[in-house]
Scaffold this motif. Structure first.
Motif, PDB file in Angstrom:
ATOM      1  N   ALA A 291       1.138  -1.264  -0.119  1.00  0.00           N
ATOM      2  CA  ALA A 291       0.037   0.046  -0.061  1.00  0.00           C
ATOM      3  C   ALA A 291       0.822   1.453  -0.098  1.00  0.00           C
ATOM      4  CB  ALA A 291      -0.997   0.159   1.023  1.00  0.00           C
ATOM      5  N   LEU A 292       0.487   2.159  -0.600  1.00  0.00           N
ATOM      6  CA  LEU A 292       1.086   3.639  -0.686  1.00  0.00           C
ATOM      7  C   LEU A 292       0.109   4.725  -0.145  1.00  0.00           C
ATOM      8  CD1 LEU A 292       3.036   5.925  -1.494  1.00  0.00           C
ATOM      9  CD2 LEU A 292       2.075   5.774  -3.727  1.00  0.00           C
ATOM     10  N   VAL A 293       0.397   5.134   0.969  1.00  0.00           N
ATOM     11  CA  VAL A 293      -0.332   6.362   1.315  1.00  0.00           C
ATOM     12  C   VAL A 293       0.380   7.758   1.411  1.00  0.00           C
ATOM     13  CG1 VAL A 293      -1.780   7.031   3.757  1.00  0.00           C
ATOM     14  CG2 VAL A 293      -1.284   4.451   3.102  1.00  0.00           C
ATOM     15  N   THR A 294      -0.523   8.455   0.838  1.00  0.00           N
ATOM     16  CA  THR A 294       0.259   9.981   0.882  1.00  0.00           C
ATOM     17  C   THR A 294      -0.433  10.716   2.101  1.00  0.00           C
ATOM     18  OG1 THR A 294      -1.493  10.968  -0.419  1.00  0.00           O
ATOM     19  CG2 THR A 294       0.135  10.063  -1.727  1.00  0.00           C
ATOM     20  N   GLY A 295       0.706  11.488   2.597  1.00  0.00           N
ATOM     21  CA  GLY A 295       0.522  12.285   3.845  1.00  0.00           C
ATOM     22  C   GLY A 295       0.338  11.256   4.789  1.00  0.00           C
ATOM     23  N   GLY A 296       1.026  10.239   5.015  1.00  0.00           N
ATOM     24  CA  GLY A 296       1.003   9.110   5.857  1.00  0.00           C
ATOM     25  C   GLY A 296       1.681   9.605   7.363  1.00  0.00           C
ATOM     26  N   ARG A 297       2.407  10.395   7.398  1.00  0.00           N
ATOM     27  CA  ARG A 297       3.207  10.725   8.607  1.00  0.00           C
ATOM     28  C   ARG A 297       2.296  11.179   9.814  1.00  0.00           C
ATOM     29  NH1 ARG A 297       7.912  15.035   7.562  1.00  0.00           N
ATOM     30  NH2 ARG A 297       6.080  16.255   7.559  1.00  0.00           N
ATOM     31  N   MET A 298       1.106  11.868   9.713  1.00  0.00           N
ATOM     32  CA  MET A 298       0.419  12.171  10.855  1.00  0.00           C
ATOM     33  C   MET A 298      -1.015  12.327  10.494  1.00  0.00           C
ATOM     34  SD  MET A 298       1.382  16.566   9.996  1.00  0.00           S
ATOM     35  CE  MET A 298       0.337  16.858  11.626  1.00  0.00           C
TER      36      MET A 298
ATOM     37  N   GLY B 156      -3.760  10.273   7.634  1.00  0.00           N
ATOM     38  CA  GLY B 156      -3.049   9.590   6.920  1.00  0.00           C
ATOM     39  C   GLY B 156      -2.116   8.707   7.669  1.00  0.00           C
ATOM     40  N   GLN B 157      -1.603   8.963   8.908  1.00  0.00           N
ATOM     41  CA  GLN B 157      -0.996   7.983   9.758  1.00  0.00           C
ATOM     42  C   GLN B 157      -1.797   6.887  10.279  1.00  0.00           C
ATOM     43  OE1 GLN B 157       0.456   9.309  13.830  1.00  0.00           O
ATOM     44  NE2 GLN B 157       2.280   8.968  13.067  1.00  0.00           N
ATOM     45  N   ALA B 158      -3.126   7.319  10.701  1.00  0.00           N
ATOM     46  CA  ALA B 158      -3.837   6.311  10.946  1.00  0.00           C
ATOM     47  C   ALA B 158      -4.423   5.089   9.987  1.00  0.00           C
ATOM     48  CB  ALA B 158      -5.377   6.850  11.563  1.00  0.00           C
ATOM     49  N   ILE B 159      -4.465   5.637   8.693  1.00  0.00           N
ATOM     50  CA  ILE B 159      -4.797   4.722   7.704  1.00  0.00           C
ATOM     51  C   ILE B 159      -3.485   3.971   7.313  1.00  0.00           C
ATOM     52  CG2 ILE B 159      -4.850   4.654   5.002  1.00  0.00           C
ATOM     53  CD1 ILE B 159      -6.683   7.404   5.359  1.00  0.00           C
ATOM     54  N   ALA B 160      -2.170   4.382   7.501  1.00  0.00           N
ATOM     55  CA  ALA B 160      -1.098   3.606   7.282  1.00  0.00           C
ATOM     56  C   ALA B 160      -0.952   2.490   8.354  1.00  0.00           C
ATOM     57  CB  ALA B 160       0.345   4.588   7.309  1.00  0.00           C
ATOM     58  N   ARG B 161      -1.420   2.970   9.681  1.00  0.00           N
ATOM     59  CA  ARG B 161      -0.872   1.875  10.808  1.00  0.00           C
ATOM     60  C   ARG B 161      -2.258   1.011  10.561  1.00  0.00           C
ATOM     61  NH1 ARG B 161      -0.462   6.302  15.716  1.00  0.00           N
ATOM     62  NH2 ARG B 161       2.030   6.521  15.312  1.00  0.00           N
ATOM     63  N   ARG B 162      -3.391   1.145  10.045  1.00  0.00           N
ATOM     64  CA  ARG B 162      -4.387   0.253   9.995  1.00  0.00           C
ATOM     65  C   ARG B 162      -4.142  -0.641   9.014  1.00  0.00           C
ATOM     66  NH1 ARG B 162      -9.907  -0.703  11.445  1.00  0.00           N
ATOM     67  NH2 ARG B 162     -10.259  -3.033  10.561  1.00  0.00           N
TER      68      ARG B 162
ATOM     69  N   ASN C 104      -4.304  10.742   0.324  1.00  0.00           N
ATOM     70  CA  ASN C 104      -4.595  11.341   1.359  1.00  0.00           C
ATOM     71  C   ASN C 104      -4.216  12.776   1.637  1.00  0.00           C
ATOM     72  OD1 ASN C 104      -5.506  11.586   4.603  1.00  0.00           O
ATOM     73  ND2 ASN C 104      -3.418  11.825   4.540  1.00  0.00           N
ATOM     74  N   ALA C 105      -2.832  12.942   1.106  1.00  0.00           N
ATOM     75  CA  ALA C 105      -2.283  14.406   1.293  1.00  0.00           C
ATOM     76  C   ALA C 105      -2.955  15.432   0.859  1.00  0.00           C
ATOM     77  CB  ALA C 105      -0.948  14.240   0.557  1.00  0.00           C
TER      78      ALA C 105
END
Length: 244
Positions: free
Chosen positions: A9-16, A19-25, A77-78
């Protein structure tokens, strides 16, 4: 969980924030997750990128594909928001918001389509309830989010037969670092928190995890017959009529 075992998976704006919650899930559900944004991400494999650069989206997708060999899930997401009425907004400010919030997702999708075609992958775009309604001073932001919702439908129509599904999530008020800064700028932050909670029929504001749960479902095979839809995640806020 192993819902996304073996998938990338690639999540843009995933650092906070959201986006971070999506990346973690997605990671917790078994995916190998890459994030893309300005600056490093100490939690995930990442690509440092400036999404105002028209060349950046293709570079991001290429790097993820080179490092992982595939791409199954793209989450756009970004984004950012600058407040101004239309007559007060400069053309440069308008165009920058369009580039980050709408053009970058378009270019990311365009670059990712060959990979997603090969994996029968899924795209989830993060829109907003402001692509449906609008708060004051949000002309450009609302325009970009309405555009994201429209782009979602178009990609679903044009590429559904190739096994690529595209859907969107439209969050309402979500408790993130940025919303906390906004609350703290109010004359009475505690009173504002109580007020913002009361406008939601469920009696609370949203959490990033509320959005992430829906994104994970839309990215999974459980939603295999869902395409071109925009799901509102706002605790019932938009269906509640204001009192006279």
């Amino acid at each position: 969980m192993t819902r996304f075992a073996g998938k990338v998976a690639l999540v843009t704006g995933g650092r906070m924030g959201i986006g971070q919650a999506i990346a973690r899930r997605l990671r917790d559900d078994g995916a190998r997750v890459f994030t893309a944004q300005r600056g490093a991400d100490p939690e995930f494999e990442h690509v440092e990128v400036d999404l105002t650069d028209a060349e950046a989206p293709a570079q991001v997708v290429a790097e993820v594909a080179n490092r992982s060999g595939r791409l199954d899930i793209l989450v756009n997401n970004a984004g950012f928001m600058q407040e101004a009425r239309a007559e007060d907004m400069t053309l440069d400010a308008w165009e920058r918001m369009i580039r980050v919030n709408l053009t970058a997702p378009f270019l990311l999708i365009k670059a990712a389509l060959p990979q997603l075609r090969a994996t029968k992958g899924a795209i989830v775009n993060i829109g907003s309830i402001e692509g449906i309604g609008c708060n004051p001073l949000h002309a450009a932001y609302s325009a970009t989010k309405a555009g994201i919702h429209g782009l979602t439908r178009a990609i679903a129509v044009d590429h559904g037969a190739e096994g690529i599904r595209c859907n969107a999530v439209a969050p309402g008020w979500i408790d993130t670092e940025l919303s906390e800064v906004y609350i703290e700028s109010m004359p009475d932050p505690a009173a504002f928190r109580r007020q913002i909670g009361r406008i939601h029929p469920v009696g609370r504001t949203g959490r990033p995890e509320d959005v992430a749960a829906l994104v994970a479902w839309l990215a999974s095979e459980e939603s295999g017959f869902v395409a071109g839809q925009t799901y509102v995640v706002d605790g019932g806020r938009m269906v509640k009529l204001p009192l006279p």
